[in-house]
Motif scaffolding. Structure first.
Motif, PDB file in Angstrom:
ATOM      1  N   GLY A   3       0.817  -1.196   0.000  1.00 29.99           N
ATOM      2  CA  GLY A   3       0.000   0.000   0.000  1.00 29.99           C
ATOM      3  C   GLY A   3       0.851   1.247   0.000  1.00 29.99           C
ATOM      4  O   GLY A   3       1.867   1.318   0.665  1.00 29.99           O
ATOM      5  N   ASN A 114       0.464   1.682   7.960  1.00 25.20           N
ATOM      6  CA  ASN A 114      -0.594   1.360   6.995  1.00 25.20           C
ATOM      7  C   ASN A 114      -2.001   1.481   7.580  1.00 25.20           C
ATOM      8  O   ASN A 114      -2.957   0.931   7.023  1.00 25.20           O
ATOM      9  CB  ASN A 114      -0.390  -0.051   6.439  1.00 25.20           C
ATOM     10  CG  ASN A 114      -0.404  -1.122   7.528  1.00 25.20           C
ATOM     11  OD1 ASN A 114      -0.607  -0.826   8.701  1.00 25.20           O
ATOM     12  ND2 ASN A 114      -0.179  -2.368   7.133  1.00 25.20           N
ATOM     13  N   ASP A 119      -1.908   6.289   6.077  1.00 28.70           N
ATOM     14  CA  ASP A 119      -1.526   5.120   5.275  1.00 28.70           C
ATOM     15  C   ASP A 119      -0.488   5.512   4.231  1.00 28.70           C
ATOM     16  O   ASP A 119      -0.804   5.689   3.059  1.00 28.70           O
ATOM     17  CB  ASP A 119      -2.762   4.514   4.620  1.00 28.70           C
ATOM     18  CG  ASP A 119      -2.449   3.236   3.861  1.00 28.70           C
ATOM     19  OD1 ASP A 119      -1.336   2.703   4.027  1.00 28.70           O
ATOM     20  OD2 ASP A 119      -3.319   2.765   3.107  1.00 28.70           O
ATOM     21  N   GLY A 121       2.267   3.554   3.746  1.00 29.02           N
ATOM     22  CA  GLY A 121       2.908   2.332   3.282  1.00 29.02           C
ATOM     23  C   GLY A 121       4.376   2.258   3.631  1.00 29.02           C
ATOM     24  O   GLY A 121       5.043   1.265   3.316  1.00 29.02           O
TER      25      GLY A 121
END
Length: 200
Positions: A3, A114, A119, A121
């Protein structure tokens, strides 16, 4: 572990988290290396992070066995305190990571930013150099800075000629320098190395 949020990372403290992982007894260890969320997507997966680690001389723990406790971190992403995703150790030419467990060396724990609040990643790494097993794997004097410097040097010079291009940059302001709250009362310089790792 995958992500990307379109940013390198979010400052954990902005979301109520910390740049120190929980080492127990009220002390922490610094997350002093960040693999940017702008890195190639594969690098931000568990398999890709292991591939990158192997490329710079690290690997999984001896026979896949984890010795010692799991440590947790709050990356300010809404997930709260979460245990490390994996711990990787220096892979010696002879004896591999089993030798590192015996004689000491560099190792790092990976935490993934995440959560739904932040978020990115990005992979946050708590990197240090540790003593041999006879010294209970305590961190060596100046071991946080030594570990981070080693990680940056290996990433910058250990991948020449490969299809992996790491771009290191030192960041200040995320970690307070000094030994306040730091495990083993070892001072660190407050520098975090940001690695943007691109596979070409």
């Amino acid at each position: 572990m995958d992500g990307r949020g379109g940013v390198a990372y979010y400052n954990p403290t902005a979301g109520g988290g910390s740049m120190l992982i929980d080492a127990g007894d009220g002390y922490g260890e610094p997350m002093n290396v960040i693999i940017s969320g702008l890195s190639s997507p594969h690098v931000l997966t568990l398999h890709g992070a292991i591939d990158f680690a192997r490329a710079i001389g690290f690997s999984k723990e001896c026979f896949g066995l984890h010795l010692g406790g799991y440590m947790s971190a709050d990356l300010g992403d809404g997930n709260g305190w979460v245990n490390q995703t994996i711990e990787l150790r220096q892979d010696y030419a002879i004896g591999g990571t089993c030798l590192e467990s015996l004689i000491g060396g560099n190792h790092f724990r990976i935490f993934v930013q995440n959560g739904t609040v932040a978020d990115s990643g990005a992979l946050f790494l708590a990197v240090s150099r540790e003593e041999p097993i006879t010294e209970n794997h305590d961190v060596v004097p100046d071991g946080y800075d030594i570990g981070r410097w080693c990680q940056q040097r290996l990433a910058k010079h250990g991948l020449m000629g490969s299809n992996i291009i790491p771009l290191p940059k030192n960041v200040t302001g995320l970690l307070a320098p000094g030994a306040d709250g730091i495990n083993h009362d070892i001072a660190q310089d407050g520098i975090v190395t940001l690695l943007t790792v691109t596979i070409v």
